[in-house]
Design a protein around this motif. Sequence first.
Motif, PDB file in Angstrom:
ATOM      1  N   VAL A  21       5.625  53.666  16.854  1.00 53.08           N
ATOM      2  CA  VAL A  21       6.491  52.489  16.708  1.00 53.08           C
ATOM      3  C   VAL A  21       5.996  51.350  17.600  1.00 53.08           C
ATOM      4  O   VAL A  21       6.020  50.184  17.201  1.00 53.08           O
ATOM      5  CB  VAL A  21       7.956  52.853  17.021  1.00 53.08           C
ATOM      6  CG1 VAL A  21       8.826  51.621  17.135  1.00 53.08           C
ATOM      7  CG2 VAL A  21       8.505  53.779  15.949  1.00 53.08           C
ATOM      8  N   GLY A  22       5.525  51.676  18.795  1.00 49.03           N
ATOM      9  CA  GLY A  22       4.989  50.646  19.693  1.00 49.03           C
ATOM     10  C   GLY A  22       3.800  49.925  19.097  1.00 49.03           C
ATOM     11  O   GLY A  22       3.705  48.698  19.165  1.00 49.03           O
ATOM     12  N   VAL A  23       2.901  50.688  18.490  1.00 42.94           N
ATOM     13  CA  VAL A  23       1.740  50.064  17.821  1.00 42.94           C
ATOM     14  C   VAL A  23       2.219  49.219  16.644  1.00 42.94           C
ATOM     15  O   VAL A  23       1.731  48.106  16.423  1.00 42.94           O
ATOM     16  CB  VAL A  23       0.728  51.139  17.374  1.00 42.94           C
ATOM     17  CG1 VAL A  23      -0.337  50.548  16.467  1.00 42.94           C
ATOM     18  CG2 VAL A  23       0.093  51.802  18.582  1.00 42.94           C
ATOM     19  N   GLY A  24       3.201  49.742  15.906  1.00 39.90           N
ATOM     20  CA  GLY A  24       3.752  48.981  14.781  1.00 39.90           C
ATOM     21  C   GLY A  24       4.384  47.678  15.228  1.00 39.90           C
ATOM     22  O   GLY A  24       4.174  46.634  14.604  1.00 39.90           O
ATOM     23  N   PHE A  25       5.160  47.733  16.321  1.00 36.27           N
ATOM     24  CA  PHE A  25       5.780  46.514  16.828  1.00 36.27           C
ATOM     25  C   PHE A  25       4.746  45.558  17.426  1.00 36.27           C
ATOM     26  O   PHE A  25       4.956  44.355  17.447  1.00 36.27           O
ATOM     27  CB  PHE A  25       6.863  46.828  17.846  1.00 36.27           C
ATOM     28  CG  PHE A  25       8.175  47.268  17.232  1.00 36.27           C
ATOM     29  CD1 PHE A  25       8.438  47.060  15.899  1.00 36.27           C
ATOM     30  CD2 PHE A  25       9.134  47.875  17.999  1.00 36.27           C
ATOM     31  CE1 PHE A  25       9.636  47.450  15.334  1.00 36.27           C
ATOM     32  CE2 PHE A  25      10.339  48.273  17.460  1.00 36.27           C
ATOM     33  CZ  PHE A  25      10.592  48.064  16.115  1.00 36.27           C
ATOM     34  N   PHE A  26       3.637  46.098  17.928  1.00 36.55           N
ATOM     35  CA  PHE A  26       2.567  45.245  18.436  1.00 36.55           C
ATOM     36  C   PHE A  26       1.940  44.444  17.290  1.00 36.55           C
ATOM     37  O   PHE A  26       1.584  43.274  17.459  1.00 36.55           O
ATOM     38  CB  PHE A  26       1.508  46.098  19.138  1.00 36.55           C
ATOM     39  CG  PHE A  26       0.357  45.316  19.673  1.00 36.55           C
ATOM     40  CD1 PHE A  26       0.491  44.548  20.813  1.00 36.55           C
ATOM     41  CD2 PHE A  26      -0.875  45.343  19.037  1.00 36.55           C
ATOM     42  CE1 PHE A  26      -0.574  43.820  21.312  1.00 36.55           C
ATOM     43  CE2 PHE A  26      -1.944  44.624  19.530  1.00 36.55           C
ATOM     44  CZ  PHE A  26      -1.792  43.851  20.672  1.00 36.55           C
ATOM     45  N   LEU A  27       1.812  45.075  16.128  1.00 38.64           N
ATOM     46  CA  LEU A  27       1.214  44.418  14.962  1.00 38.64           C
ATOM     47  C   LEU A  27       2.226  43.632  14.131  1.00 38.64           C
ATOM     48  O   LEU A  27       1.837  42.874  13.243  1.00 38.64           O
ATOM     49  CB  LEU A  27       0.528  45.461  14.084  1.00 38.64           C
ATOM     50  CG  LEU A  27      -0.614  46.232  14.742  1.00 38.64           C
ATOM     51  CD1 LEU A  27      -1.106  47.336  13.816  1.00 38.64           C
ATOM     52  CD2 LEU A  27      -1.743  45.301  15.125  1.00 38.64           C
ATOM     53  N   LEU A  28       3.505  43.811  14.405  1.00 39.12           N
ATOM     54  CA  LEU A  28       4.563  43.172  13.625  1.00 39.12           C
ATOM     55  C   LEU A  28       4.474  41.644  13.582  1.00 39.12           C
ATOM     56  O   LEU A  28       4.586  41.068  12.496  1.00 39.12           O
ATOM     57  CB  LEU A  28       5.939  43.618  14.136  1.00 39.12           C
ATOM     58  CG  LEU A  28       7.148  43.095  13.386  1.00 39.12           C
ATOM     59  CD1 LEU A  28       7.165  43.615  11.952  1.00 39.12           C
ATOM     60  CD2 LEU A  28       8.426  43.504  14.105  1.00 39.12           C
ATOM     61  N   PRO A  29       4.253  40.948  14.693  1.00 37.75           N
ATOM     62  CA  PRO A  29       4.188  39.481  14.607  1.00 37.75           C
ATOM     63  C   PRO A  29       3.076  38.985  13.684  1.00 37.75           C
ATOM     64  O   PRO A  29       3.283  38.046  12.901  1.00 37.75           O
ATOM     65  CB  PRO A  29       3.927  39.040  16.054  1.00 37.75           C
ATOM     66  CG  PRO A  29       4.435  40.152  16.885  1.00 37.75           C
ATOM     67  CD  PRO A  29       4.189  41.402  16.092  1.00 37.75           C
ATOM     68  N   LYS A  30       1.924  39.630  13.746  1.00 36.74           N
ATOM     69  CA  LYS A  30       0.816  39.216  12.881  1.00 36.74           C
ATOM     70  C   LYS A  30       1.174  39.421  11.406  1.00 36.74           C
ATOM     71  O   LYS A  30       0.892  38.575  10.559  1.00 36.74           O
ATOM     72  CB  LYS A  30      -0.439  40.016  13.236  1.00 36.74           C
ATOM     73  CG  LYS A  30      -1.706  39.396  12.749  1.00 36.74           C
ATOM     74  CD  LYS A  30      -2.896  40.170  13.249  1.00 36.74           C
ATOM     75  CE  LYS A  30      -3.570  39.358  14.310  1.00 36.74           C
ATOM     76  NZ  LYS A  30      -4.857  39.879  14.720  1.00 36.74           N
ATOM     77  N   ALA A  31       1.814  40.557  11.105  1.00 36.10           N
ATOM     78  CA  ALA A  31       2.224  40.836   9.725  1.00 36.10           C
ATOM     79  C   ALA A  31       3.290  39.846   9.265  1.00 36.10           C
ATOM     80  O   ALA A  31       3.272  39.388   8.115  1.00 36.10           O
ATOM     81  CB  ALA A  31       2.744  42.265   9.611  1.00 36.10           C
ATOM     82  N   MET A  32       4.216  39.504  10.173  1.00 34.06           N
ATOM     83  CA  MET A  32       5.270  38.565   9.797  1.00 34.06           C
ATOM     84  C   MET A  32       4.713  37.160   9.564  1.00 34.06           C
ATOM     85  O   MET A  32       5.171  36.461   8.656  1.00 34.06           O
ATOM     86  CB  MET A  32       6.363  38.540  10.858  1.00 34.06           C
ATOM     87  CG  MET A  32       7.221  39.788  10.841  1.00 34.06           C
ATOM     88  SD  MET A  32       8.577  39.729  12.003  1.00 34.06           S
ATOM     89  CE  MET A  32       9.570  38.430  11.308  1.00 34.06           C
ATOM     90  N   ILE A  33       3.741  36.761  10.358  1.00 35.39           N
ATOM     91  CA  ILE A  33       3.120  35.448  10.144  1.00 35.39           C
ATOM     92  C   ILE A  33       2.397  35.421   8.800  1.00 35.39           C
ATOM     93  O   ILE A  33       2.481  34.450   8.052  1.00 35.39           O
ATOM     94  CB  ILE A  33       2.174  35.095  11.311  1.00 35.39           C
ATOM     95  CG1 ILE A  33       3.004  34.812  12.562  1.00 35.39           C
ATOM     96  CG2 ILE A  33       1.280  33.920  10.964  1.00 35.39           C
ATOM     97  CD1 ILE A  33       2.180  34.668  13.831  1.00 35.39           C
ATOM     98  N   ALA A  45      12.840  39.642   6.177  1.00 37.17           N
ATOM     99  CA  ALA A  45      13.269  40.932   5.633  1.00 37.17           C
ATOM    100  C   ALA A  45      12.366  42.053   6.147  1.00 37.17           C
ATOM    101  O   ALA A  45      12.847  43.136   6.507  1.00 37.17           O
ATOM    102  CB  ALA A  45      13.251  40.887   4.109  1.00 37.17           C
ATOM    103  N   PHE A  46      11.075  41.802   6.214  1.00 36.76           N
ATOM    104  CA  PHE A  46      10.130  42.814   6.707  1.00 36.76           C
ATOM    105  C   PHE A  46      10.402  43.136   8.183  1.00 36.76           C
ATOM    106  O   PHE A  46      10.430  44.300   8.572  1.00 36.76           O
ATOM    107  CB  PHE A  46       8.691  42.317   6.530  1.00 36.76           C
ATOM    108  CG  PHE A  46       7.673  43.289   7.024  1.00 36.76           C
ATOM    109  CD1 PHE A  46       7.426  44.468   6.343  1.00 36.76           C
ATOM    110  CD2 PHE A  46       6.959  43.021   8.177  1.00 36.76           C
ATOM    111  CE1 PHE A  46       6.474  45.366   6.796  1.00 36.76           C
ATOM    112  CE2 PHE A  46       6.014  43.908   8.651  1.00 36.76           C
ATOM    113  CZ  PHE A  46       5.766  45.087   7.954  1.00 36.76           C
ATOM    114  N   GLY A  47      10.618  42.118   8.979  1.00 36.66           N
ATOM    115  CA  GLY A  47      10.918  42.335  10.394  1.00 36.66           C
ATOM    116  C   GLY A  47      12.209  43.099  10.586  1.00 36.66           C
ATOM    117  O   GLY A  47      12.290  44.011  11.416  1.00 36.66           O
ATOM    118  N   THR A  48      13.214  42.750   9.809  1.00 39.15           N
ATOM    119  CA  THR A  48      14.500  43.443   9.890  1.00 39.15           C
ATOM    120  C   THR A  48      14.342  44.910   9.499  1.00 39.15           C
ATOM    121  O   THR A  48      14.883  45.803  10.162  1.00 39.15           O
ATOM    122  CB  THR A  48      15.529  42.759   8.973  1.00 39.15           C
ATOM    123  OG1 THR A  48      15.653  41.398   9.370  1.00 39.15           O
ATOM    124  CG2 THR A  48      16.875  43.447   9.041  1.00 39.15           C
TER     125      THR A  48
END
Length: 70
Positions: A21-33, A45-48
């Motif tokens: 989950v930590g790695v996923g949250f680390f990559l989350l901002p890039k995916a959301m952008i 929606a993806f972030g939520t």
Amino acid sequence: MENNGKERSPAIAAAVILLVVGVGFFLLPKAMIWLGGFSPWLAAAFGTLCVLAFFLIFWLRARYQRRRGL
């Protein structure tokens, strides 16, 4: 020896889950952008969903452990 394995197993599983989950949250901002380039609503929606999935994993694990009596 078996009792020691039962005590360590939940801690190891929780550590693995937190690491993933930590790695996923680390990559989350890039995916959301990236998704925000298509639609800001899609990015939100993806972030939520990612945040809710974090809690869902631990809720499901707790249910599984309660059934097994751990």
